[in-house]
Enzyme design. Structure first.
Site, PDB file in Angstrom:
ATOM      1  N   ASN A 253     -11.847  10.902 -16.334  1.00  0.00           N
ATOM      2  CA  ASN A 253     -11.230   9.278 -16.440  1.00  0.00           C
ATOM      3  C   ASN A 253     -11.927   8.425 -16.367  1.00  0.00           C
ATOM      4  O   ASN A 253     -12.856   8.554 -15.288  1.00  0.00           O
ATOM      5  CB  ASN A 253      -9.802   8.678 -15.315  1.00  0.00           C
ATOM      6  CG  ASN A 253      -8.911  10.014 -15.815  1.00  0.00           C
ATOM      7  OD1 ASN A 253      -8.206   9.592 -16.516  1.00  0.00           O
ATOM      8  ND2 ASN A 253      -8.232  10.603 -14.764  1.00  0.00           N
ATOM      9  N   GLU A 336      -2.546  15.536  -7.509  1.00  0.00           N
ATOM     10  CA  GLU A 336      -3.466  14.539  -8.256  1.00  0.00           C
ATOM     11  C   GLU A 336      -4.288  14.908  -9.052  1.00  0.00           C
ATOM     12  O   GLU A 336      -5.415  15.537  -8.182  1.00  0.00           O
ATOM     13  CB  GLU A 336      -4.495  13.168  -7.653  1.00  0.00           C
ATOM     14  CG  GLU A 336      -4.880  11.947  -8.726  1.00  0.00           C
ATOM     15  CD  GLU A 336      -4.285  11.902 -10.309  1.00  0.00           C
ATOM     16  OE1 GLU A 336      -5.143  11.930 -10.793  1.00  0.00           O
ATOM     17  OE2 GLU A 336      -3.540  11.703  -9.765  1.00  0.00           O
ATOM     18  N   ASP A 361      -3.727  20.120 -11.766  1.00  0.00           N
ATOM     19  CA  ASP A 361      -2.473  19.970 -12.086  1.00  0.00           C
ATOM     20  C   ASP A 361      -1.097  20.052 -11.770  1.00  0.00           C
ATOM     21  O   ASP A 361      -0.724  20.965 -10.986  1.00  0.00           O
ATOM     22  CB  ASP A 361      -2.890  20.795 -13.503  1.00  0.00           C
ATOM     23  CG  ASP A 361      -1.981  20.748 -14.612  1.00  0.00           C
ATOM     24  OD1 ASP A 361      -2.004  19.222 -15.549  1.00  0.00           O
ATOM     25  OD2 ASP A 361      -0.527  21.291 -14.299  1.00  0.00           O
ATOM     26  N   GLY A 362      -0.765  18.979 -11.792  1.00  0.00           N
ATOM     27  CA  GLY A 362       1.142  18.812 -11.518  1.00  0.00           C
ATOM     28  C   GLY A 362       1.564  20.724 -11.840  1.00  0.00           C
ATOM     29  O   GLY A 362       2.553  20.813 -11.116  1.00  0.00           O
ATOM     30  N   ASP A 379       5.358  11.273 -12.392  1.00  0.00           N
ATOM     31  CA  ASP A 379       4.579  10.361 -12.828  1.00  0.00           C
ATOM     32  C   ASP A 379       3.174  10.124 -13.366  1.00  0.00           C
ATOM     33  O   ASP A 379       2.376  10.254 -12.971  1.00  0.00           O
ATOM     34  CB  ASP A 379       4.685   9.401 -11.180  1.00  0.00           C
ATOM     35  CG  ASP A 379       3.618   8.180 -12.220  1.00  0.00           C
ATOM     36  OD1 ASP A 379       4.074   7.889 -13.328  1.00  0.00           O
ATOM     37  OD2 ASP A 379       3.645   7.159 -11.072  1.00  0.00           O
TER      38      ASP A 379
END
Length: 538
Positions: A253, A336, A361-362, A379
């Site tokens: 990011n 996260e 990774d979720g 989320d």
């Protein structure tokens, strides 16, 4: 020009092979740098990657054609190294001017494009910024083939060796920016590093060849490169901001922390939205997190403070912080994927150390654990859209398998679209395919919608009972508003699966709508009063 008549540096062909190696490495580095340069403005979705790859392939194809014809017409290696010199200076200039070009193109297109704004703007920015230098680098391979092939008997061996050097360079140029230079020194310096490599390569040729006029051109290029280093050494994408507490990049990011008197905000995109927020007075945020706090009250047979909560897409921990403030020291756990966001959550957003956060990774996390949770909050957003692997029927069945008896899943849907088949309809229909009970609530003043899902038919009765037992605080008033707005969802047939989940395209449509709504007022001023009226409005 045959190699025998070429400058001595080319006689053993090693320098030509190294040229192929560094050219391949630089092309991939520029491609990855392009994704990071564009991501804060247009996202790093599959659509944007498609635009980057397609644009670069166009540039390389045109460069291949031109390079081959140019080498046949005038087989002078100096012409190739001159092109490499120009490409180096152009790439070095990208950190200095690239952000301004992107903003300028966006400003021009936003008043003239009514649909697919992000796609068109990203494509236009790629064309302007990256096509020319990569076109020049595209001339390298056919030119080198001309200079290195001495006779037909060795042509296959020589071309194969050139291809190997190019491929190895491309591999290194893929891994080094992603795992070394971009996380360590940022996108701007990454462009400068690889531009410097190309510059050094070209200068070595010209000074070895001993050509006076071209030596002067190489010195001029070096001076321009140094100017670009001075102007482009910046990791600021939001160059108009002057009150950022933090701005940087991670593997995943662009990251921006903005602090005001009341709050601290995390954004992962220059142009769109707030990803996480911390209220300094530790009250409610006025955002979707407040509505999501209804989930622990919907779990039948457990007090909210006894619920075990998992958050997929922890961010900076706003939801965890609020739940612990209002419900006591609940057992919270977060997942996260970006460890830098977790570090920022501890430094700027006061996420307690006793709240564990797993860097993963979720979906992969759920596949790796056996634990059950009373509440699972989903989320997870990737820039401006949802990771496709966390939007499908298969994913929501996996979430369901990790819910305890009477457990509740709450999903933040951040792009409230309109019209049939919008992204939230797809998500809600997919969830309703998996869960018996699905209820939604719109978040006023935002594009968010909260969705609550469970197989327990009594979740609304349980919620009503528990919310009435709350102390008459701001949370009580918030839950009253949530109760008044909760609506049973009527499912349709728009289902997302692992095989088919076009979330990027669906998300882009919503972004187009949002942008259109935001600029409608200014478009009207522009139509009625022209540029002068628009400037006056600002």
């Amino acid at each position: 020009m045959s190699v025998s008549n070429a400058p001595r540096i080319l006689e053993k062909k090693l320098f030509l092979y190294l040229t192929e190696f560094f050219a391949g490495m630089s092309v991939m580095a520029v491609e990855l740098g392009a994704s990071r340069l564009l991501a804060p403005y247009f996202s790093s979705s599959q659509i944007v990657w498609t635009i980057i790859i397609g644009t670069i392939m166009i540039a390389m194809a045109l460069g291949n054609i031109y390079g081959g014809r140019s080498a046949d017409k005038n087989p002078d290696p100096g012409r190739l190294y001159g092109r490499i010199l120009i490409a180096a200076v152009w790439i070095a200039a990208i950190p200095a001017v690239g952000k301004y070009i992107i903003v300028g193109i966006s400003a021009l297109l936003i008043f003239s494009v009514s649909s697919n704004f992000l796609i068109i703007a990203a494509f236009a920015a790629c064309m302007v910024i990256f096509v020319f230098p990569l076109f020049l680098l595209g001339t390298v391979t056919p030119s080198l083939a001309k200079y290195t092939v001495g006779n037909l008997q060795e042509s296959g061996k020589v071309v194969g060796t050139l291809g190997a050097f190019n491929t190895i360079g491309s591999i290194i140029g893929t891994f080094v920016p992603t795992f070394v230079t971009i996380p360590a020194v940022g996108t701007s310096v990454t462009f400068l590093i690889f531009a410097g490599i190309l510059l050094a390569l070209a200068m070595l040729y010209f000074f070895s060849a001993g050509k006076g006029k071209r030596k002067g051109g190489a010195v001029t290029a070096l001076l321009l490169y140094l100017v670009c280093c001075g102007l482009g050494y910046s990791d600021s994408f939001a160059f108009w901001e002057n009150n950022l507490a933090y701005e940087g990049e991670s593997v995943y990011n662009y990251l921006q922390v903005k602090e005001s008197g009341r709050s601290v905000i995390l954004s992962t995109n220059v142009l769109f939205g707030v990803q996480s927020i911390y209220m300094k007075e530790q009250g409610l945020t006025g955002m979707y997190y407040d509505y999501a706090m209804a989930a622990p009250l919907m779990v039948e047979g457990k007090a909210p403070e006894d619920c075990r909560v998992l958050i997929l897409g922890m961010g900076t921990g706003t939801y965890a912080t609020q739940c612990r403030k209002y419900f006591g020291d609940m057992e919270m756990e977060g997942v996260e994927i970006d460890e830098k966001i977790t570090a920022l959550s501890r430094e700027y957003f006061h996420l307690p150390e006793e709240v564990p956060v797993t860097t993963y990774d979720g979906r992969a996390f759920l596949n790796a654990v056996e634990e059950k949770y009373d509440v699972i909050m989903v989320d997870a957003y990737q820039d401006i859209t949802i990771p496709f692997q966390m939007s499908s029927v298969e994913f929501f069945y996996l979430v369901k398998s990790h819910l305890a008896e009477n457990g509740v899943m709450v999903v933040n849907m951040n792009m409230r679209g309109s019209g049939e088949g919008n992204i939230n309809q797809y998500l809600a229909d997919t969830i309703a395919f998996v869960f018996d009970q699905v209820h939604t609530v719109e978040v006023p003043g935002s594009t968010n919608r909260e969705l609550f899902a469970s197989d327990n038919e009594a979740i609304l009765d349980c919620f009503e009972e528990k919310r009435l037992e709350l102390d008459k605080t701001d949370l009580y008033a918030m839950m009253e508003r949530t109760s008044d707005s909760l609506t049973p969802y009527e499912a349709g047939g728009y289902i997302l699966t692992d095989d088919k989940a076009p979330v990027e395209l669906l998300g882009m449509r919503v972004i187009d709508e949002l942008i259109g709504d935001e600029v409608a007022y200014y478009k009207e001023i522009y139509r009625e009063r022209g540029l002068t009226g628009l400037l006056e409005a600002f």
